[in-house]
Each structure stands twice: as C-alpha cells, then as structure tokens.
Design an enzyme around this catalytic site. Structure first.
Site, short mmCIF file in Angstrom:
data_model
loop_
_atom_site.label_atom_id
_atom_site.label_comp_id
_atom_site.label_asym_id
_atom_site.label_seq_id
_atom_site.Cartn_x
_atom_site.Cartn_y
_atom_site.Cartn_z
N SER A 73 41.90 39.99 56.49
CA SER A 73 42.45 38.73 56.98
C SER A 73 42.92 37.78 55.89
O SER A 73 43.51 36.73 56.21
CB SER A 73 41.42 38.02 57.86
OG SER A 73 41.31 38.69 59.10
N GLN A 134 39.57 51.45 74.03
CA GLN A 134 39.76 52.77 74.64
C GLN A 134 40.84 53.56 73.92
O GLN A 134 40.70 54.77 73.68
CB GLN A 134 40.11 52.61 76.12
CG GLN A 134 38.97 52.05 76.96
CD GLN A 134 39.43 51.56 78.33
OE1 GLN A 134 40.60 51.71 78.71
NE2 GLN A 134 38.52 50.95 79.07
N SER A 169 41.49 34.14 66.24
CA SER A 169 42.07 35.26 66.98
C SER A 169 43.15 35.93 66.16
O SER A 169 44.13 35.29 65.74
CB SER A 169 42.67 34.78 68.31
OG SER A 169 43.39 35.81 68.95
#
Length: 351
Positions: A73, A134, A169
């Site tokens: 980040s 997923q 975020s």
C-alpha cells in the site's frame, strides 16, 4: 554508512550511528522471526543502509540493502502524488465528482476525488468481497482488470455515504488509478514512470504486472501455522494494481519520501492537502491524509505509509521539516515493518 554530502567518508558520529542502527535492525528482525529485512535511514548528514537475514530460505542467500521487495500500500502515496501533480496542471480538481471520470460507481456523482484519496468515500474494500475470495481460492494467479475489482466492491453495500466517515479501502485507489488514466489518456504504469520514477531517479521501482520487471525481487514468506511458506508469486499483481502493486527498495523509498515531505515533488498547498488528517482510531497512527499516514514516533510525527502484501511488509516515512526519512522492508507478510521503523527512530532520537 556515508555522509549525506556527495557520499563523502562518514564522520565518527555517523559511523557510530550506523553500528547502532544495524544492531537495532538485527535485533528487531530476529524478534519478529523475519527471514530477512532491509532498512535505510537519512538523518541529518548521516546516510545509513543495512540488511539482515536471508532473501531466500532455500538458497540461504544473504539479504542485501539494495534488494527489491513488494511494498504493497505504499503504492497509494505514489498514486496520490500523481493525482496532485495532475491537479497542479489544471487537469482535475479534488472536488470533482468521481462520476466525471469513472462510470458505474454508486453515488459517484456525490463522491469526490478528495474522498477517494482520503478513504472517506465509503466504498467497500474489494479484498473482503466473498466473491473475490472464492475467485482467488479457485484460481490464485488469475489476472484482474480494474473494472472487475471495482465491480466486486460495488456489489457490496458501501460502508457509509460519501464523506460520512473514514474507512480504509483498497477500492479507493483502484478508482484513483482509473481517474489518472482518464484524465491523461496514458496508462498508470506509464504515468508513474514518466512523472515520478524516472524524473526522481527511482531506478529500482516498477509497477508489477503492468510493466517489465526489474531484476532483484527477493522471496516473500508467511507462516500459516506450520512454518514459513514461500508466497512470492501466490497472486497476480493485477489484484493490487494502483492500491499496492509497486516493487521497490529502501534507497528509492527513502529518496521519494524525503523529497515529498520536503516539498520537492509537490507545492506547499498540495502537501497541505495531503497532510490534512482524518482521525483513524489506529494505534500509533492517528491520522490519514491523501495517501499519507501520520505516525507517532520517538522523532515526533512521521508522514508516510506502510504496506502489507503477500510475502512482504513495508514501511517508509519522512520526517516533516527536514530531508530525513526512514524505511524498513521485511520479507514476511505477518511481520511488522512499521514497528521496525519505530525501533530505528528510537536509535536516531538517542543520537
């Protein structure tokens, strides 16, 4: 250890400081059980860079100060700097609506670029999307487009209405990357290279997955409970893109943050916007600006960013009011590079 003056021979004071910094790095990395670490400190007329441990557990290769690490980040600070450079050219305003540049963002007409850069937009973080998990489980190295990452985020309810709070975020900086591309007509990798990396002389930094790699990336690890596992290439760097895909080293990062915090890259007004803090409630990091974190340390308030990405932890901070900076990089993602910066700051304070 060298003098900041043209690489001249170091003073006795700088030599003594370098020995203490190396001892602190050795001790802190060992305490965190990090395979390896590299660090750099610019303190007044002293410039130190050091390394400890190994960069590859199988080959038992010693870590070198110039080794490349994923920096996660910390990429956000580079992207925020780029956006502010475009603002300085009159290409955009921080008060522009996101919908002016990127379509398909819920409430995008009420959400500003300032809110995107400062994590006050309310956008859900795509890395916590059940669908993202997923997909990664089924195909860990699957490549993503920025639009796909944003779609994963916007399929979830926002954290709050734009401007109604603070919530970190990664989605915000995927949007910011698209804004930079929309405004300029270039690619994010090309913009970072032509406006920041090449002009500033950051020869060991690149946006992984978006441009040819520079040799030198070491191995990165994580302990899932049964010992350290090599996860250097576990995921596609496109999963992080503008939110965290840069690779760099301690020299480039120290140079970047020293120049940024000392107004060499942006104007005083731009830096004032970057350091207008929103309260975070994070321990030791009371404020988040525009791509910058305010961190408490023995040296007072530091301005910079930290990063966590598969196999690596990174932290790099400039000292306001000086050309000083501290960077620490670890090749273990469940380590704590920011705490290592704190340890080095204490040594500098006692100088």
């Amino acid at each position: 250890m060298t003098s900041a003056e043209s690489g001249a021979a170091p003073s006795a004071d700088c030599v003594a400081l370098g020995a203490k910094l190396q001892a602190a790095l050795d001790g802190a990395a060992a305490a965190q059980k990090a395979p390896g670490a590299a660090a750099a400190v610019q303190s007044g007329d002293c410039v130190w860079r050091g390394a400890t441990g190994v960069s590859d557990l199988v080959a038992n290769t010693p870590t070198k100060p110039g080794d490349l690490f994923r920096i996660g980040s910390i990429t956000k600070t580079f992207v925020a700097t780029l956006i502010l450079m475009l603002r300085a050219e009159g290409r955009l305003s921080l008060d522009d609506a996101v919908s002016k540049y990127v379509q398909g963002i819920p409430a995008g007409d009420q959400m500003t670029l300032r809110q995107i850069l400062g994590h006050t937009s309310g956008l859900f973080d795509y890395i916590y999307s059940p669908a993202f998990g997923q997909i990664i489980e089924a195909d860990p190295t699957r490549a993503f487009t920025p639009a796909e990452l944003i779609a994963l985020a916007t399929a979830q309810a926002p954290y709050f209405a734009p401007g109604a709070g603070f919530r970190y975020s990664n989605t915000n900086y995927i949007v910011a990357g698209l804004v930079a591309e929309a405004v300029s007509g270039g690619t994010l990798a090309g913009l970072l290279r032509t406006r920041i990396l090449d002009p500033v002389g950051l020869a060991h930094t690149y946006l992984d997955g978006a441009e040819p790699p520079i040799q030198g990336l070491i191995r990165g690890y994580r302990d899932y409970g049964a010992g350290l596992v090599d996860i250097t290439y576990q995921l596609s760097p496109t999963e992080a893109w503008a939110a965290g895909a840069l690779v760099s080293n301690v020299d480039d990062l120290n140079r970047f943050f020293a120049l940024l915090i000392s107004h060499e890259l942006l104007s005083s007004d731009d830096l004032r916007d970057m350091t207008t803090w929103s309260p975070t409630m994070w321990p030791h990091e009371p404020g988040y600006g525009l791509g910058l974190i305010e961190r408490d340390s023995a040296l007072g308030s530091l301005n910079g960013h930290c990063g966590i990405i598969w196999g690596f932890q990174a932290a790099s901070y400039g000292v306001p009011g000086s050309g000083d900076a501290i960077t620490a990089l670890i090749n273990r993602s469940d380590g704590d590079a920011a705490r290592l910066v704190d340890d080095l700051a204490k040594v500098v304070k006692e100088r």
